[in-house]
Design a protein around this motif. Sequence first.
Motif, PDB file in Angstrom:
ATOM      1  N   PHE A 259       0.840  -1.204   0.000  1.00  0.00           N
ATOM      2  CA  PHE A 259       0.000   0.000   0.000  1.00  0.00           C
ATOM      3  C   PHE A 259       0.873   1.252   0.000  1.00  0.00           C
ATOM      4  CE2 PHE A 259      -3.008  -3.156   1.439  1.00  0.00           C
ATOM      5  CZ  PHE A 259      -4.191  -2.747   0.866  1.00  0.00           C
ATOM      6  N   VAL A 260       1.933   1.240   0.819  1.00  0.00           N
ATOM      7  CA  VAL A 260       2.828   2.394   0.860  1.00  0.00           C
ATOM      8  C   VAL A 260       3.429   2.643  -0.520  1.00  0.00           C
ATOM      9  CG1 VAL A 260       4.955   3.326   1.839  1.00  0.00           C
ATOM     10  CG2 VAL A 260       3.391   2.048   3.295  1.00  0.00           C
ATOM     11  N   SER A 261       3.864   1.574  -1.182  1.00  0.00           N
ATOM     12  CA  SER A 261       4.545   1.784  -2.465  1.00  0.00           C
ATOM     13  C   SER A 261       3.584   2.334  -3.511  1.00  0.00           C
ATOM     14  CB  SER A 261       5.241   0.516  -2.938  1.00  0.00           C
ATOM     15  OG  SER A 261       4.303  -0.363  -3.449  1.00  0.00           O
ATOM     16  N   VAL A 262       2.297   1.946  -3.435  1.00  0.00           N
ATOM     17  CA  VAL A 262       1.324   2.509  -4.383  1.00  0.00           C
ATOM     18  C   VAL A 262       1.131   4.007  -4.121  1.00  0.00           C
ATOM     19  CG1 VAL A 262      -1.104   2.483  -5.058  1.00  0.00           C
ATOM     20  CG2 VAL A 262       0.137   0.350  -4.844  1.00  0.00           C
ATOM     21  N   VAL A 263       1.004   4.363  -2.832  1.00  0.00           N
ATOM     22  CA  VAL A 263       0.804   5.776  -2.475  1.00  0.00           C
ATOM     23  C   VAL A 263       2.024   6.608  -2.897  1.00  0.00           C
ATOM     24  CG1 VAL A 263       0.550   7.375  -0.541  1.00  0.00           C
ATOM     25  CG2 VAL A 263      -0.752   5.269  -0.570  1.00  0.00           C
ATOM     26  N   VAL A 264       3.217   6.129  -2.568  1.00  0.00           N
ATOM     27  CA  VAL A 264       4.428   6.909  -2.856  1.00  0.00           C
ATOM     28  C   VAL A 264       4.697   6.959  -4.365  1.00  0.00           C
ATOM     29  CG1 VAL A 264       6.925   7.054  -2.491  1.00  0.00           C
ATOM     30  CG2 VAL A 264       5.429   6.426  -0.605  1.00  0.00           C
ATOM     31  N   SER A 265       4.482   5.838  -5.063  1.00  0.00           N
ATOM     32  CA  SER A 265       4.802   5.863  -6.497  1.00  0.00           C
ATOM     33  C   SER A 265       3.844   6.776  -7.257  1.00  0.00           C
ATOM     34  CB  SER A 265       4.824   4.458  -7.087  1.00  0.00           C
ATOM     35  OG  SER A 265       3.555   3.884  -7.053  1.00  0.00           O
ATOM     36  N   SER A 266       2.588   6.908  -6.778  1.00  0.00           N
ATOM     37  CA  SER A 266       1.679   7.806  -7.493  1.00  0.00           C
ATOM     38  C   SER A 266       2.130   9.262  -7.348  1.00  0.00           C
ATOM     39  CB  SER A 266       0.245   7.634  -7.000  1.00  0.00           C
ATOM     40  OG  SER A 266       0.126   8.108  -5.700  1.00  0.00           O
ATOM     41  N   ARG A 267       2.813   9.572  -6.247  1.00  0.00           N
ATOM     42  CA  ARG A 267       3.377  10.922  -6.102  1.00  0.00           C
ATOM     43  C   ARG A 267       4.645  11.073  -6.946  1.00  0.00           C
ATOM     44  NH1 ARG A 267       3.506  15.994  -6.070  1.00  0.00           N
ATOM     45  NH2 ARG A 267       4.984  17.047  -4.706  1.00  0.00           N
ATOM     46  N   MET A 268       5.435   9.982  -7.011  1.00  0.00           N
ATOM     47  CA  MET A 268       6.711  10.074  -7.723  1.00  0.00           C
ATOM     48  C   MET A 268       6.537  10.216  -9.227  1.00  0.00           C
ATOM     49  SD  MET A 268       9.406   7.644  -5.898  1.00  0.00           S
ATOM     50  CE  MET A 268      10.452   8.009  -7.261  1.00  0.00           C
ATOM     51  N   VAL A 269       5.414   9.697  -9.749  1.00  0.00           N
ATOM     52  CA  VAL A 269       5.182   9.795 -11.186  1.00  0.00           C
ATOM     53  C   VAL A 269       5.106  11.266 -11.605  1.00  0.00           C
ATOM     54  CG1 VAL A 269       3.492   9.305 -12.996  1.00  0.00           C
ATOM     55  CG2 VAL A 269       4.060   7.553 -11.350  1.00  0.00           C
ATOM     56  N   THR A 270       4.528  12.100 -10.716  1.00  0.00           N
ATOM     57  CA  THR A 270       4.378  13.518 -11.054  1.00  0.00           C
ATOM     58  C   THR A 270       5.615  14.341 -10.704  1.00  0.00           C
ATOM     59  OG1 THR A 270       3.434  14.018  -8.909  1.00  0.00           O
ATOM     60  CG2 THR A 270       1.895  13.412 -10.647  1.00  0.00           C
ATOM     61  N   PHE A 271       6.639  13.668 -10.180  1.00  0.00           N
ATOM     62  CA  PHE A 271       7.806  14.371  -9.674  1.00  0.00           C
ATOM     63  C   PHE A 271       8.751  14.734 -10.828  1.00  0.00           C
ATOM     64  CE2 PHE A 271      12.227  13.641  -8.187  1.00  0.00           C
ATOM     65  CZ  PHE A 271      12.332  14.708  -7.331  1.00  0.00           C
ATOM     66  N   ASP A 272       9.224  15.983 -10.806  1.00  0.00           N
ATOM     67  CA  ASP A 272      10.078  16.459 -11.890  1.00  0.00           C
ATOM     68  C   ASP A 272      11.520  16.044 -11.629  1.00  0.00           C
ATOM     69  OD1 ASP A 272      11.248  17.717 -13.944  1.00  0.00           O
ATOM     70  OD2 ASP A 272      10.582  19.741 -13.409  1.00  0.00           O
ATOM     71  N   LYS A 273      11.990  15.088 -12.427  1.00  0.00           N
ATOM     72  CA  LYS A 273      13.294  14.496 -12.171  1.00  0.00           C
ATOM     73  C   LYS A 273      14.438  15.505 -12.384  1.00  0.00           C
ATOM     74  CE  LYS A 273      15.707  10.217 -13.075  1.00  0.00           C
ATOM     75  NZ  LYS A 273      16.013   9.189 -14.060  1.00  0.00           N
ATOM     76  N   SER A 274      14.162  16.538 -13.197  1.00  0.00           N
ATOM     77  CA  SER A 274      15.229  17.489 -13.503  1.00  0.00           C
ATOM     78  C   SER A 274      15.689  18.258 -12.253  1.00  0.00           C
ATOM     79  CB  SER A 274      14.768  18.458 -14.581  1.00  0.00           C
ATOM     80  OG  SER A 274      13.648  19.158 -14.135  1.00  0.00           O
ATOM     81  N   LEU A 275      14.800  18.373 -11.249  1.00  0.00           N
ATOM     82  CA  LEU A 275      15.196  19.042 -10.000  1.00  0.00           C
ATOM     83  C   LEU A 275      16.355  18.303  -9.349  1.00  0.00           C
ATOM     84  CD1 LEU A 275      11.733  19.802  -8.373  1.00  0.00           C
ATOM     85  CD2 LEU A 275      13.345  21.460  -9.300  1.00  0.00           C
ATOM     86  N   GLU A 276      16.223  16.979  -9.354  1.00  0.00           N
ATOM     87  CA  GLU A 276      17.258  16.149  -8.747  1.00  0.00           C
ATOM     88  C   GLU A 276      18.554  16.230  -9.571  1.00  0.00           C
ATOM     89  OE1 GLU A 276      16.763  11.814  -8.635  1.00  0.00           O
ATOM     90  OE2 GLU A 276      15.897  12.210  -6.672  1.00  0.00           O
ATOM     91  N   GLU A 277      18.382  16.204 -10.895  1.00  0.00           N
ATOM     92  CA  GLU A 277      19.554  16.289 -11.769  1.00  0.00           C
ATOM     93  C   GLU A 277      20.269  17.621 -11.575  1.00  0.00           C
ATOM     94  OE1 GLU A 277      17.700  15.494 -15.468  1.00  0.00           O
ATOM     95  OE2 GLU A 277      17.743  13.321 -15.154  1.00  0.00           O
ATOM     96  N   ALA A 278      19.469  18.684 -11.418  1.00  0.00           N
ATOM     97  CA  ALA A 278      20.065  20.006 -11.193  1.00  0.00           C
ATOM     98  C   ALA A 278      20.913  20.005  -9.933  1.00  0.00           C
ATOM     99  CB  ALA A 278      18.959  21.054 -11.083  1.00  0.00           C
ATOM    100  N   ALA A 279      20.374  19.371  -8.876  1.00  0.00           N
ATOM    101  CA  ALA A 279      21.115  19.312  -7.612  1.00  0.00           C
ATOM    102  C   ALA A 279      22.436  18.586  -7.800  1.00  0.00           C
ATOM    103  CB  ALA A 279      20.274  18.614  -6.558  1.00  0.00           C
ATOM    104  N   MET A 280      22.410  17.512  -8.605  1.00  0.00           N
ATOM    105  CA  MET A 280      23.645  16.746  -8.801  1.00  0.00           C
ATOM    106  C   MET A 280      24.625  17.520  -9.690  1.00  0.00           C
ATOM    107  SD  MET A 280      22.750  12.740  -8.689  1.00  0.00           S
ATOM    108  CE  MET A 280      21.316  12.498  -9.675  1.00  0.00           C
ATOM    109  N   ASP A 281      24.070  18.280 -10.656  1.00  0.00           N
ATOM    110  CA  ASP A 281      24.937  19.136 -11.472  1.00  0.00           C
ATOM    111  C   ASP A 281      25.626  20.181 -10.608  1.00  0.00           C
ATOM    112  OD1 ASP A 281      24.301  17.810 -13.706  1.00  0.00           O
ATOM    113  OD2 ASP A 281      22.817  19.250 -14.442  1.00  0.00           O
ATOM    114  N   LEU A 282      24.915  20.626  -9.582  1.00  0.00           N
ATOM    115  CA  LEU A 282      25.476  21.641  -8.686  1.00  0.00           C
ATOM    116  C   LEU A 282      26.407  21.031  -7.646  1.00  0.00           C
ATOM    117  CD1 LEU A 282      22.288  23.812  -8.267  1.00  0.00           C
ATOM    118  CD2 LEU A 282      24.365  24.441  -9.510  1.00  0.00           C
ATOM    119  N   GLY A 283      26.706  19.750  -7.781  1.00  0.00           N
ATOM    120  CA  GLY A 283      27.721  19.143  -6.940  1.00  0.00           C
ATOM    121  C   GLY A 283      27.236  18.246  -5.823  1.00  0.00           C
ATOM    122  N   CYS A 284      25.932  17.982  -5.764  1.00  0.00           N
ATOM    123  CA  CYS A 284      25.430  17.072  -4.731  1.00  0.00           C
ATOM    124  C   CYS A 284      25.771  15.634  -5.107  1.00  0.00           C
ATOM    125  CB  CYS A 284      23.908  17.161  -4.625  1.00  0.00           C
ATOM    126  SG  CYS A 284      23.325  18.481  -3.591  1.00  0.00           S
TER     127      CYS A 284
END
Lengths: 298, 270
Positions: free
Chosen positions: B144-169
């Motif tokens: 149940f948790v994975s269904v709830v979390v994955s439905s949020r992750m589908v709408t998540f903009d992956k480029s935000l994370e990539e930007a953070a890694m580009d900035l050295g994270c």
Amino acid sequence: MNLARRLLIGVPYLWLFALFLVPFLIVLKISMSDYAISIPPYTPTLDLSEGWAGFRVFWAALDFENYVFLTSDDLYWKAYLSSLQIAALATFFTLLIGFPIAYAMANAPDEWRPSLMMLVILPFWTSFLIRVYAWIGILSNEGFLNQILMWTGLVSEPLVILNTNTAVYIGIVYTYLPFMILPIYSTLEKLDGSLLEAAQDLGCTKIGAFWSVTVHLAKPGVIAGCFLVFIPALGEFVIPSLLGGSKTLMIGKVLWEEFFSNRDWPVASAVAIILLLILIIPIVLFQRNEQKQREADQ
Amino acid sequence: MRKFTWFNAVSLTFGFAFLYIPMIILIVYSFNESKLVTVWAGFSTKWYGELLQNEAFLDAAWVTVKVATISSTIATVLGTMAAFVLVRGGRFFGRTLFSGMIYAPLVMPEVITGLSLLLLFISVGLDRGVTTIVLAHATFSMCFVSVVVSSRMVTFDKSLEEAAMDLGCTPWDAFRSVTLPIIAPAVISGWLLAFTLSLDDLVIASFTSGPAATTLPIKIFSAVRLGVSPEINALSTIIIAFVTIGVLTASISTKRAISRQKRDEQMAQQ
């Protein structure tokens, strides 16, 4: 593949493998074993110390006897049929009650909607057992409903509702109603009001427009809601055992009694496997409906 | 335009009356003086007092809360991991089996889940008690948790994370400071869902518990089989009150978190 990714996939994978798939295979295996007065109460058990020969003896002793027994004994197929009937009828009643509620919610002013949603979801979070229990006090012979009916003079003798199939229907409709309302509401909410106007401009009567626009567009939600009620209702145990009577035959209850009262693990396992086989059809249909809806949304 | 008709008003009134009147009756009768649940004999809180002295119920309540806390925490960690795998995992060996194992427990009848886990615990020789209930609950609630979390992750903009890694994270830093705050509301509601599922479960707990550990639903069930009792009404009222307060608080705070997040995102875009 780096270590982090391996862990990320591996940990939940192994967990589900060990605690979902393996137990299921054990059920399958025990369903093909024979009842025995021993600990554990079935035979054969796999003896690893004898190696390959032990495995062959074990394998040879597995058979489908329990399944043959299930088809020959009236109790079981009657229980399957009556579970199917109870679940199907209860789903229909839930739809009958749930649709007008979902429709009203979709028509309600925007600022009401979050509160209305909350009111539908809240019972779902409240204990299932307690919600079923609440009906015992209402439906019993001296219960709330009979007190009101007697007081208003509608009946002179208390109605016997508790411990009958009627009580089981009421219990299922009551506890699963949110599962019906929410998917229907979410399709109706997206409905464009101007479509109804267009249909009426094109000469539909109000009821005609309702049928050909609202009901048609709500179909995926209705189908989803029906499966969300039907699938769990089919294997229901708590409702038939608390609200149903001795004549209420539901397969969840039969399985429970086979296991806990008769201690016949092999037959209980075979009952479980057949129940799963019956459930596969509605589950596959449900998945297809979901898939279609997802594609339509995109 | 949509119109809220009198028919709509009637359906809502009757619908909500149907949903809430049984619970209101239950709560009202928990304050009944009489032992007979159906006859009103004046206001009293004595059943609450008796409940607090009933050791068996208190013990069961403690076991239940312990099981729910531990199992929902395990379920949240595993379920969030599984959600990542489902949404971002890409291809790997046995992916279909993996997603099958996530979705199957959601539709599996509880009697079958309970039976199969019990048979597993017996064949590996694990003594039934708190541990086995925790394992069982963590397994079905992680799905149940994975269904709830994955439905949020589908709408998540992956480029935000990539930007953070580009900035050295590092990936872990990016996860902690970008991804986690964004999916946090979903993770929290996943935990709450797992917690309530565990709190509420009778069937799976009955199969997987031993004589050493009885949960509250098992206790309630065996008491209820003997008929209605004001003590159970009192206990139900307490549970309903807890759940209501919990759900309302959670929904208000997630609503605030989401609107704050939206504001932040808008500010960031300007």
